[in-house]
Design an enzyme around this catalytic site. Structure first.
Site, PDB file in Angstrom:
ATOM      1  CG  ASP A  40     -26.131  79.880  61.656  1.00 40.42           C
ATOM      2  OD1 ASP A  40     -26.027  80.819  62.480  1.00 40.42           O
ATOM      3  OD2 ASP A  40     -26.194  80.059  60.431  1.00 40.42           O
ATOM      4  N   GLY A  80     -36.114  82.759  49.272  1.00 41.69           N
ATOM      5  CA  GLY A  80     -35.166  83.272  50.253  1.00 41.69           C
ATOM      6  C   GLY A  80     -33.771  82.779  50.008  1.00 41.69           C
TER       7      GLY A  80
END
Ligand SMILES: *[C@@H]1O[C@H](CO)[C@@H](O)[C@H](O)[C@H]1NC(C)=O
Ligand SMILES: *[C@@H]1O[C@H](CO)[C@@H](O)[C@H](O)[C@H]1NC(C)=O
Ligand SMILES: *[C@@H]1O[C@H](CO)[C@@H](O)[C@H](O)[C@H]1NC(C)=O
Ligand SMILES: *[C@@H]1O[C@H](CO)[C@@H](O)[C@H](O)[C@H]1NC(C)=O
Ligand SMILES: *[C@@H]1O[C@H](CO)[C@@H](O)[C@H](O)[C@H]1NC(C)=O
Length: 705
Positions: free
Chosen positions: A506, A385
């Protein structure tokens, strides 16, 4: 009035203004060896201690600003007689002390000449309390500053690392350099955050129009060679009316004190020297507990007490250890059989238990070859990823056979700095069962490799947003609710459970990873902070969050806080409950938060529920999650609950009714909830909606995945 003794200034002040107006060639000066009687105007965190030590910022809060200006005005420009150019000269002694000693500090301080006593509207962080986003760089500021900045900032700075700079109307210095000083012809580095007093001389000569800045440790006499200089006519900078001189300082995430010990200033002459032996003493930094000195072996002088006491202690410790082991074993067995574990009391400080030897000396410095071998040379097969910070690879550590995830982050020249390593060490100390564990790191050729615990189920977003066209979800409501509670617990630990407040910045479904038991594990924590300390380069390094999760006040304030994290968590709750992305328009031009809010106003809150759940969910829990999501996304940061409150609500310890008082959560919905004193205490199948009852009928899918 060539010399004004300390304390007498106030008396002379009114007279001096009078003289300023009368005399053409006026001279004014002051010298303070300790500022207890100084004629100062303070604001923000600035204060003067009884011993005369001026602290611009203290170590009480993060993101502090402090200003200290001499209260009397000075004329820097002389439009009466052009033959008399105005020079000035100042010297002061400062010291910077942070919670991390000489390893880490933030942000810095500056000597300032400004049109008023103070710098209204200025921001903390990299703005040093001098300017803000909108006035930075504007020639209307009329501000001259000499900054002693301890942190490199990609926006403004050219020198990597701590630096001294001359700033004119903005933070991009017109000349800047790393701090050094010359003694006996040898140039030496100077550590601004050593905690030791450092003397600064700033002189402007109105005839040759040169500004000179010189630094030296307090026990070294003034070097002949200035550290920095600037040849420039400053007459356009200084206003014809009076100007003020003073200091500004700001901090960011590291608790830091910026001190001034003594200060001398003169217009049109040389600043009087400070009497260094009369300066106030700095507070002693808290000493780390001294390591036990090794006991010299006593020669057969042991008496009975010395033998019996250790044996008793050992026995007690053994008994404790055994009972802890038994407790954990039972607990673990229980957790295996009952899913999910219903924890009523948050246990933020609980360490994850681990069997791996890898964890004993965390965070470890791995060798590059070891990691290369672990990932088969960073092969594409092992690429699992791409996150906001870099590519992630799967790997198996060669010696321990431990499965890990390795994140490659490109970073700049400050990679190996002490500050940077201290930051990694502090991230490595964050341990909680809902955080991904950081095993270690490796710095190699401009890249930072972070070695994390491997999460076999990857990230939550892959489950909430399955492939296009698939209407069923393999993530049922009980798993989703369990993940929500785990994420809340992890974020609570970051905010309130550790010695420092850690702002994640985040929070989103792709940063919530899932372990083999589908427990939520927050990833990427601390990385934003690491970026502040220089890991990042380029425009992406200012991590402010992901669109859709960014609190509305962020663009103005620009400083992430626990409240902005709670906002992102609220967007995450709505995302998990509705299966819709917070950054896209859902329907009728509404973003996710407004759309869920409009569903609630129309008394149709459950229309917002993710259709992929097929109507199988516990109504009370769903209502709680949706309403809590809206509350966390409240426009007013002060109305958002703390993560502690969120934990209480999710655990059913606090009543949802407290939410109903909020404007965003009208009380006319969910009678089942209001009838139950503790909404989650009784979860029964009878209250699970069937598909036909709850399936939203009129929802058009505008979102494309
Ligand atoms: C100096 O300049 C200011 C503004 O330019 C003006 O108002 C003032 O009268 C001048 N002073 C003298 C003494 O000329
Ligand atoms: C600062 O760094 C030194 C060595 O690099 C270390 O021994 C010390 O513990 C650190 N101090 C803090 C407060 O982190
Ligand atoms: C920036 O500073 C200026 C000058 O002090 C002030 O007028 C302005 O309101 C500030 N802007 C913001 C966004 O704080
Ligand atoms: C100044 O003090 C430091 C320690 O406080 C010492 O290491 C250094 O040798 C001193 N320098 C001089 C020139 O005395
Ligand atoms: C910056 O300061 C240094 C040291 O005094 C000097 O050599 C250099 O010329 C200055 N640069 C500018 C642009 O003024």
């Amino acid at each position: 009035m060539r010399t004004v003794a300390k304390g007498e200034w106030t008396l002379f002040f009114n007279l001096s203004i009078f003289l300023f107006l009368l005399l053409v060639d006026c001279k004014a000066d002051f010298v303070y060896n300790g500022l207890e009687d100084a004629y100062l105007t303070l604001d923000g965190a600035a204060q003067v201690a009884d011993n005369g030590l001026l602290s611009l910022t203290d170590q009480k809060n993060r993101y502090e600003i402090g200003h200290a200006f001499f209260s009397g005005p000075f004329l820097f420009k002389n439009n009466v007689s052009t033959t008399t150019p105005v020079s000035f000269s100042t010297t002061f002694v400062f010291a910077i002390i942070s919670e991390y000693g000489s390893n880490l500090s933030g942000q810095g301080m500056a000597f300032v000449i400004a049109p008023q006593r103070g710098l209204p509207g200025a921001q903390a962080n990299q703005y040093l309390g001098l300017f803000n986003d909108s006035n930075n760089g504007k020639s209307t500021n009329h501000v001259l500053a000499v900054e002693l900045d301890t942190v490199y900032n990609v926006e403004f700075d050219t020198v990597m690392g701590p630096h001294v700079g001359i700033d004119i109307d903005g933070l991009s210095s017109v000349n800047s350099t790393s701090p050094t000083y010359t003694t006996n012809g040898v140039s030496k580095n100077l550590n601004l955050i050593s905690g030791e007093p450092i003397q600064v001389w700033i002189e402007y000569d109105g005839i040759d129009k040169e500004l000179r800045v010189t630094l030296a440790p307090i026990n070294v006499s003034k070097p002949n060679v200035p550290l920095l200089s600037l040849s420039r006519d400053l007459s356009n900078l200084f206003l014809s009316s009076s100007m003020y001189v003073g200091f500004s300082a700001s901090t960011q995430t590291v608790l830091t004190s910026h001190y001034i010990l003594g200060w001398s200033f003169t217009i049109d002459g040389k600043a009087q020297p400070l009497s260094l032996s009369d300066l106030p003493k700095l507070p002693q930094p808290p000493q780390p507990p001294a390591p036990e000195p090794p006991q010299p072996k006593k020669k057969k002088k042991m008496n009975l007490v010395l033998i019996v006491v250790p044996i008793i202690i050992v026995l007690i410790v053994l008994a404790l250890l055994i009972s802890i082991c038994v407790y954990y074993k039972r607990r673990r067995n229980r957790n295996r059989t009952e899913a999910p574990p219903a924890e009523l009391v948050p246990e933020p400080r609980e360490m994850i238990d681990t069997t791996s030897r890898e964890l004993n000396n965390w965070p470890r410095n791995f060798s590059y070859n070891e990691l290369k071998e672990a990932t088969k040379g960073f092969s594409e097969e092992e690429d699992i990823g791409r996150g906001g910070f870099g590519t992630v690879y799967r790997g198996v550590l060669p010696n321990s056979k431990l499965q890990v995830a390795i994140k490659k982050v490109s970073c700049d020249a400050r990679q190996g700095s002490k500050q940077f390593l201290a930051e990694i060490a502090s991230i490595g100390k964050l341990r909680h069962r809902n955080l991904v564990t950081l095993f270690g790191y490796c710095v190699h050729e401009g890249q930072l490799l972070l070695v994390y615990e491997f999460m076999p189920n990857l990230s939550l977003d892959k489950f909430i947003y399955p492939k296009r066209g698939s209407l069923s979800s393999n993530l049922d409501w009980s798993k989703r609710f369990h993940i929500i509670k785990g994420t809340a617990s992890g974020l609570y630990y970051l905010h309130q459970g550790w010695e420092q407040v850690v702002i994640h910045r985040d929070i989103k479904s792709s940063n919530v990873l899932l372990d083999a038991q589908m427990n939520a594990r927050i990833g990427d924590f601390g990385l934003a902070k690491l970026y502040d300390h220089g890991a990042g380069s380029g425009p992406t390094s200012r991590v402010v969050g992901t669109p859709g999760y960014i609190a509305p006040e962020m663009p103005q304030i620009g400083i992430p806080s626990t409240e902005t994290d709670v906002y992102a968590f609220g967007a995450f709750l709505l995302e998990v409950a509705t299966g819709r992305r917070p950054n896209l328009v859902v329907e009728r031009g509404l973003g996710l938060v407004n759309w869920v809010s409009s569903c609630m106003k129309e008394n149709a809150l459950l229309n917002a529920v993710d259709p992929r759940l097929g109507g199988e969910y516990v109504v009370q829990e769903m209502v709680l999650v949706l309403k809590l999501g809206l509350l966390c996304c409240h426009n007013n940061p002060a109305s958002r609950p703390s993560m502690f409150k969120v934990m209480q609500l999710l655990d059913g310890d606090a009543n949802l009714r407290s939410l109903d008082r909020s404007d965003d959560a009208p009380s006319d919905f969910g009678t089942a909830v209001r009838e139950s004193p503790s909404p989650l205490s009784s979860v029964n199948t009878a209250s699970t909606f069937s598909a036909s009852e709850a399936s939203p009928s009129g929802i058009r899918e505008v979102v494309t995945y």
